[in-house]
Motif scaffolding. Structure first.
Motif, short mmCIF file in Angstrom:
data_model
loop_
_atom_site.label_atom_id
_atom_site.label_comp_id
_atom_site.label_asym_id
_atom_site.label_seq_id
_atom_site.Cartn_x
_atom_site.Cartn_y
_atom_site.Cartn_z
N PRO A 22 -40.09 8.11 -34.86
CA PRO A 22 -40.59 6.68 -35.69
C PRO A 22 -41.38 6.73 -36.66
N ILE A 23 -40.77 6.28 -37.88
CA ILE A 23 -42.04 6.09 -39.39
C ILE A 23 -43.22 5.50 -38.87
N ALA A 24 -43.39 4.56 -37.16
CA ALA A 24 -45.09 3.83 -37.68
C ALA A 24 -45.37 5.20 -36.52
N GLN A 25 -45.07 6.14 -36.19
CA GLN A 25 -45.62 7.32 -35.93
C GLN A 25 -46.33 8.25 -36.10
N LEU A 26 -45.38 8.36 -37.55
CA LEU A 26 -45.54 9.52 -38.48
C LEU A 26 -47.15 9.42 -38.71
N PRO A 27 -47.91 8.38 -39.34
CA PRO A 27 -49.41 8.32 -39.48
C PRO A 27 -49.98 8.95 -38.69
N GLN A 28 -50.62 8.20 -37.18
CA GLN A 28 -50.78 8.88 -36.07
C GLN A 28 -50.81 10.62 -36.15
N ARG A 29 -48.92 10.83 -36.30
CA ARG A 29 -48.83 12.47 -35.81
C ARG A 29 -50.03 13.43 -36.74
N PHE A 30 -49.52 12.69 -38.44
CA PHE A 30 -50.17 13.05 -39.24
C PHE A 30 -51.69 13.82 -39.41
N SER A 31 -52.36 12.53 -38.72
CA SER A 31 -53.68 12.65 -38.09
C SER A 31 -54.04 13.50 -37.02
N ASP A 32 -53.12 13.45 -36.15
CA ASP A 32 -53.46 14.54 -35.23
C ASP A 32 -53.02 15.81 -35.54
N PHE A 33 -52.21 16.44 -36.07
CA PHE A 33 -51.74 16.95 -36.63
C PHE A 33 -53.49 17.85 -37.70
N PHE A 34 -53.83 16.83 -38.43
CA PHE A 34 -54.43 17.65 -39.48
C PHE A 34 -56.17 17.99 -38.83
N CYS A 35 -56.19 17.25 -37.31
CA CYS A 35 -57.64 17.12 -36.90
C CYS A 35 -58.00 18.29 -35.99
N GLN A 36 -56.46 18.14 -35.40
CA GLN A 36 -56.64 19.73 -35.04
C GLN A 36 -56.65 20.66 -35.82
N LYS A 37 -56.16 21.01 -36.77
CA LYS A 37 -56.33 22.07 -37.86
C LYS A 37 -57.34 22.19 -38.43
N ILE A 38 -58.06 20.70 -38.67
CA ILE A 38 -59.88 21.33 -38.73
C ILE A 38 -60.96 22.00 -37.74
N SER A 39 -60.59 21.26 -36.79
CA SER A 39 -60.64 22.10 -35.16
C SER A 39 -60.84 22.84 -35.05
N THR A 40 -59.43 23.50 -35.54
CA THR A 40 -59.62 25.25 -35.24
C THR A 40 -60.06 25.97 -36.35
N ILE A 41 -60.17 25.25 -37.32
CA ILE A 41 -60.50 26.33 -38.22
C ILE A 41 -62.36 26.21 -38.52
N ARG A 42 -62.89 25.12 -37.57
CA ARG A 42 -64.13 24.77 -37.45
C ARG A 42 -64.56 25.79 -36.11
N GLN A 43 -64.17 25.97 -35.21
CA GLN A 43 -64.20 26.84 -33.91
C GLN A 43 -63.77 27.88 -34.39
N ASN A 44 -63.13 28.65 -35.78
CA ASN A 44 -62.85 30.08 -36.32
C ASN A 44 -64.00 30.21 -36.52
N ILE A 45 -64.94 29.60 -37.87
CA ILE A 45 -65.85 29.33 -38.38
C ILE A 45 -67.02 29.67 -37.47
N ASP A 46 -67.16 28.80 -35.92
CA ASP A 46 -68.08 29.06 -35.23
C ASP A 46 -68.43 29.93 -34.73
N SER A 47 -67.09 31.05 -34.25
CA SER A 47 -66.64 31.97 -33.25
C SER A 47 -67.98 33.15 -34.53
N CYS A 48 -67.26 33.18 -36.02
CA CYS A 48 -67.63 33.96 -37.04
C CYS A 48 -69.04 33.99 -37.22
#
Length: 182
Positions: free
Chosen positions: A45-71
């Motif tokens: 539903p269009i009303a849920q899209l902003p939260q879905r995008f936010s969750d997706f990009f927050c997860q993506k950033i979290s994964t990048i940070r974890q990869n940087i920390d492990s490196c």
């Protein structure tokens, strides 16, 4: 007939004065009634899209940070220090109105959908706006904070290829358009 001739003359002149491929394709697309259409996921539903995008990009950033920390934990001691050979930045110097004015003059004349004024008007009024803008920049540098009102952006998801599924957020690339509210 008169309207057809006027359209022909108008588009012929647009094609003639086009200096880049982008301009030429833009004219061609208008002639063929092709418009840019942002495809968004239809399964949500269009009303849920902003939260879905936010969750997706927050997860993506979290994964990048974890990869940087492990490196960095597997890097040899002192490795990070070897990459940086300059002096650490511990303070900022005030920005001059001349520098801000010069930066404004180098800016592309593009306007965001939510800008309070068109960029062309900003350029026309730059002599009046530069002192206030310089003050805002210097206050931000002195306080070490970035004003919350400037932390907004329009995020327009675009499919990397039109043949991809718009419901799969991994297949989207994003076009960030910062919003500056003065």
């Amino acid at each position: 007939r008169l309207v057809d001739r006027a359209k022909t003359t108008f588009y012929s002149s647009k094609i003639t004065v086009s200096t880049t491929c982008k301009e030429l394709f833009s004219v061609t697309n208008r002639l063929m009634n092709k418009t840019k259409c942002t495809q968004i996921p239809s399964s949500v539903p269009i009303a849920q899209l902003p939260q879905r995008f936010s969750d997706f990009f927050c997860q993506k950033i979290s994964t990048i940070r974890q990869n940087i920390d492990s490196c960095s934990s597997t890097a040899p001691p002192g490795f990070a220090d070897q990459l940086f050979s300059g002096k650490p930045l511990t303070h900022f110097s005030a920005v001059s109105e001349t520098a801000v004015s010069a930066l404004l003059k180098k800016m592309a004349c593009k306007t965001c959908d939510l800008d309070p004024i068109p960029t062309s008007l900003l350029f026309d009024c730059s002599d009046e706006i530069v002192p206030a803008l310089t003050h805002v920049v210097n206050q931000s540098l002195l306080s070490g904070t970035f004003p919350t009102v400037f932390k907004h952006a329009i995020v327009k998801p675009l499919l990397k290829k039109t043949s991809l599924d718009p419901n799969d957020l991994k297949k989207l690339q994003t076009c960030f358009k910062p919003v500056f509210l003065f």
